[in-house]
Write an enzyme that holds these catalytic residues in place. Sequence first.
Site, PDB file in Angstrom:
ATOM      1  CD  GLU A 141      -3.458  -2.512   7.162  1.00  0.00           C
ATOM      2  OE1 GLU A 141      -2.355  -2.732   6.680  1.00  0.00           O
ATOM      3  OE2 GLU A 141      -4.104  -1.472   6.932  1.00  0.00           O
ATOM      4  N   GLY A 200       2.634   2.163  10.750  1.00  0.00           N
ATOM      5  CA  GLY A 200       3.601   3.254  10.641  1.00  0.00           C
ATOM      6  C   GLY A 200       4.333   3.564  11.931  1.00  0.00           C
ATOM      7  N   GLY A 222       2.831  -1.221   4.233  1.00  0.00           N
ATOM      8  CA  GLY A 222       2.882   0.206   3.952  1.00  0.00           C
ATOM      9  C   GLY A 222       4.302   0.656   3.671  1.00  0.00           C
ATOM     10  N   GLY A 223       4.939   1.253   4.689  1.00  0.00           N
ATOM     11  CA  GLY A 223       6.264   1.857   4.533  1.00  0.00           C
ATOM     12  C   GLY A 223       7.282   0.991   3.802  1.00  0.00           C
ATOM     13  CG  ASN A 274      -1.759   1.220   1.354  1.00  0.00           C
ATOM     14  OD1 ASN A 274      -1.790   2.055   0.443  1.00  0.00           O
ATOM     15  ND2 ASN A 274      -2.472   1.352   2.464  1.00  0.00           N
ATOM     16  CD1 TRP A 275       3.418   0.962  -3.021  1.00  0.00           C
ATOM     17  CD2 TRP A 275       3.642   2.342  -4.773  1.00  0.00           C
ATOM     18  NE1 TRP A 275       4.187   0.315  -3.958  1.00  0.00           N
ATOM     19  CE2 TRP A 275       4.336   1.141  -5.045  1.00  0.00           C
ATOM     20  CE3 TRP A 275       3.648   3.341  -5.749  1.00  0.00           C
ATOM     21  CZ2 TRP A 275       5.030   0.926  -6.239  1.00  0.00           C
ATOM     22  CZ3 TRP A 275       4.328   3.133  -6.946  1.00  0.00           C
ATOM     23  CH2 TRP A 275       5.017   1.937  -7.184  1.00  0.00           C
ATOM     24  CE  LYS A 276      -0.270   3.186   4.739  1.00  0.00           C
ATOM     25  NZ  LYS A 276      -0.166   3.279   6.190  1.00  0.00           N
ATOM     26  CG  HIS A 325      -5.785   1.894   5.209  1.00  0.00           C
ATOM     27  ND1 HIS A 325      -5.350   2.824   6.132  1.00  0.00           N
ATOM     28  CD2 HIS A 325      -4.768   1.018   5.042  1.00  0.00           C
ATOM     29  CE1 HIS A 325      -4.114   2.510   6.500  1.00  0.00           C
ATOM     30  NE2 HIS A 325      -3.744   1.420   5.852  1.00  0.00           N
ATOM     31  CD  GLU A 367      -3.009   5.421   6.712  1.00  0.00           C
ATOM     32  OE1 GLU A 367      -2.989   5.432   5.469  1.00  0.00           O
ATOM     33  OE2 GLU A 367      -2.108   4.882   7.397  1.00  0.00           O
ATOM     34  CB  SER A 385       5.274  -2.083  11.812  1.00  0.00           C
ATOM     35  OG  SER A 385       4.942  -0.730  12.083  1.00  0.00           O
TER      36      SER A 385
HETATM   37  P1  13P Z   1       3.047   0.240   7.656  1.00  0.00           P
HETATM   38  O1  13P Z   1       3.534  -1.039   7.033  1.00  0.00           O
HETATM   39  O2  13P Z   1       3.810   1.451   7.215  1.00  0.00           O
HETATM   40  O3  13P Z   1       2.931   0.117   9.145  1.00  0.00           O
HETATM   41  O4  13P Z   1       1.558   0.477   7.114  1.00  0.00           O
HETATM   42  C1  13P Z   1       0.646  -0.555   7.170  1.00  0.00           C
HETATM   43  C2  13P Z   1      -0.531  -0.175   6.380  1.00  0.00           C
HETATM   44  O5  13P Z   1      -1.263   0.748   6.722  1.00  0.00           O
HETATM   45  C3  13P Z   1      -0.799  -0.923   5.152  1.00  0.00           C
HETATM   46  O6  13P Z   1      -2.070  -0.667   4.657  1.00  0.00           O
END
Ligand code: 13P
Length: 253
Positions: free
Chosen positions: A169, A175, A236-237, A9-11, A97, A99, A215
Amino acid sequence: MRTKIVAGNWKMNKTLIEATQLTSEVMTLTGAEINGETKIVLCVPFPYLLSTKNQLGNSPLLVGAQNCSEHDSGAYTGEVSAPMLKSMGIPYVILGHSERRQYFGEDGKLLAKKVDKALANAIIPIFCCGEPLDVRENGTHETLVRTQVEASLFHLAADAIRKVVIAYEPVWAIGTGKTASTQQAQDMHAVIRKLLTTKYGEAVAQSIPILYGGSVKPDNAKELFECPDVDGGLVGGASLKARDFIEIVRGIN
Ligand code: 13P
């Protein structure tokens, strides 16, 4: 056997040039050693969906979106609909998600409509659920996650929910560099699978992939993916670095 999936997930990250570069690096690193059974999905920002899909060509990598509208079309400035995604041949969409729930006020009822739109357009929803830190700390995390799954998925018939992917999640792990322990991940995944079993029966529940997100890194992916009810990850990251992402993908083989 359930499908194994690792989705990045590149956000809201990367310019077009950077996105092209990252895709190209991931393609280069996706060698023959990657198990062909595992689906690897790059969930890129909307503006790059088509260019990424074209860039991937007939490589085994797939592209996904990070959201879609609950409407098909109309006066909804700035929105992107499931029929639009379908028209570009996008096979996956992340929905719900944390967010989106936190910053854009998306709730269970709205997400149920988005799930319906995705499925009606033959797009696989990666439906996210997970509890914030205070809920984990007061011990009601299982109840909250059950409510999230029920509110947005339990209106579906068995043949529809079979097409859904669930991602657990925990918000406190997103994050933050703080990953759920393998025990915490497995416990919640088992809770979700039991809930699915109660509603839809063993065969359906056993067929639905449940991914872990929060994470996920090269050094913890393998042990998380070894949990019996963890069928892959939503990253994510670490998905923003080709080497880390592919290391994570290798953890599932
Ligand atoms: P991180 O891997 O950066 O913690 O993010 C997880 C995420 O929100 C994937 O959708």
